[in-house]
Design a protein around this motif. Structure first.
Motif, PDB file in Angstrom:
ATOM      1  N   GLU A  26       4.090   1.004   3.145  1.00 25.17           N
ATOM      2  CA  GLU A  26       2.748   1.257   2.640  1.00 25.17           C
ATOM      3  C   GLU A  26       1.960   2.102   3.630  1.00 25.17           C
ATOM      4  O   GLU A  26       2.238   2.125   4.818  1.00 25.17           O
ATOM      5  CB  GLU A  26       2.034  -0.061   2.348  1.00 25.17           C
ATOM      6  N   LEU A  38      -2.835   2.015  -0.719  1.00 29.38           N
ATOM      7  CA  LEU A  38      -2.029   1.697  -1.891  1.00 29.38           C
ATOM      8  C   LEU A  38      -1.319   0.371  -1.642  1.00 29.38           C
ATOM      9  O   LEU A  38      -0.579   0.235  -0.658  1.00 29.38           O
ATOM     10  CB  LEU A  38      -0.993   2.796  -2.147  1.00 29.38           C
ATOM     11  N   ALA A  40       1.444  -2.247  -2.958  1.00 30.63           N
ATOM     12  CA  ALA A  40       2.577  -2.447  -3.859  1.00 30.63           C
ATOM     13  C   ALA A  40       2.690  -3.929  -4.192  1.00 30.63           C
ATOM     14  O   ALA A  40       2.832  -4.764  -3.297  1.00 30.63           O
ATOM     15  CB  ALA A  40       3.865  -1.951  -3.214  1.00 30.63           C
ATOM     16  N   LEU A  50       0.757  -1.733  -8.957  1.00 31.35           N
ATOM     17  CA  LEU A  50       0.108  -1.215  -7.755  1.00 31.35           C
ATOM     18  C   LEU A  50      -1.374  -1.563  -7.761  1.00 31.35           C
ATOM     19  O   LEU A  50      -1.952  -1.889  -8.802  1.00 31.35           O
ATOM     20  CB  LEU A  50       0.219   0.314  -7.677  1.00 31.35           C
ATOM     21  N   ASN A 166      -0.162  -9.157  -2.364  1.00 33.57           N
ATOM     22  CA  ASN A 166      -0.700  -7.997  -3.067  1.00 33.57           C
ATOM     23  C   ASN A 166      -0.852  -8.263  -4.557  1.00 33.57           C
ATOM     24  O   ASN A 166      -1.831  -7.820  -5.188  1.00 33.57           O
ATOM     25  CB  ASN A 166       0.198  -6.782  -2.845  1.00 33.57           C
TER      26      ASN A 166
END
Length: 227
Positions: A26, A38, A40, A50, A166
């Motif tokens: 990342e 960003l 993931a 995303l 995430n």
């Protein structure tokens, strides 16, 4: 019956709506105004989840898809990416910002402050191969002045990848995306145009009602410009 009434100054033609892991590298871009990253979330079958995350310094903000009277929304360019078949970019609900430009002259915009994550769904062309995502994002970030921002972000995602941390952040952001109401009793009952007796300015008055939903004191109707 619960009822909510909102008024807007008229300046444009409008339409209304209520509103076992494989690795992933990342990249985060840092500036004096914001960190852009960003995130993931997962690569399952032919879908990648995303998040485009902005962490803004105090006093700075970026803009919703319909920015309002100032600024412009983030613009994304995916053309340098490899093994991407399509993308879906989602917009969490913003905040209304009203600024007095000079005495009696106000600008109204729709913004994100502090931190926002934009959920993105990627459709993969070949689900047996990794995906190299190269995103160029342009945006306006404003405080007392506006600055154009441009970042190049990369994330390489392997099949089977999953990041619970995430994914949690992306899911929380998805829950803030306006959608069609499941409440069939929620209706716009009237839309009226008028002139304010106090300052002579035109306004649009919208009345919404529901038999089952009680509107909060900070209920907001967002207005988008027609094409």
């Amino acid at each position: 019956m619960y009822k909510f009434v909102a008024r807007f100054l008229i300046s444009i033609i409008i339409s209304v709506f209520i509103y076992g892991n494989s690795c992933a590298s990342e990249h985060i871009a840092k500036s004096e105004q914001a960190d852009v990253e960003l995130l993931a979330g997962s690569y399952v079958d032919n879908k990648i989840q995303l998040g485009l995350n902005f962490k803004m310094q105090k006093g700075w903000h970026i803009y919703w898809r319909t920015a309002g009277d100032t600024g412009f929304p983030p613009v994304l360019d995916w053309k340098e990416s490899i093994n991407i078949g399509g993308t879906e970019f989602l917009w969490p609900v913003p905040k209304r910002l009203v600024q007095e430009l000079n005495p009696g002259n106000f600008a109204e915009s729709y913004v994100y402050k502090d931190e926002v994550t934009f959920p993105i769904a990627i459709t993969v062309e070949d689900k047996t191969k990794p995906v190299d995502i190269n995103l160029n994002v342009s945006y306006a970030i404003c405080a007392e002045i506006c600055i154009p921002g441009q970042e190049s972000l990369n994330v390489n995602v392997q099949p089977g990848y999953k990041s619970p941390e995430n994914l949690k952040k992306i899911t929380q952001a998805k829950n803030l995306v306006p959608g069609k109401s499941g409440d069939s009793s929620l209706k716009i009952t009237s839309v009226n145009k008028g002139v304010s007796a106090s300052d002579g300015k035109q306004f649009l008055e919208i009345t919404a009602s529901s038999d089952t939903r009680k509107f909060a004191s900070d209920t907001t109707i967002f207005v988008e410009g027609g094409e």
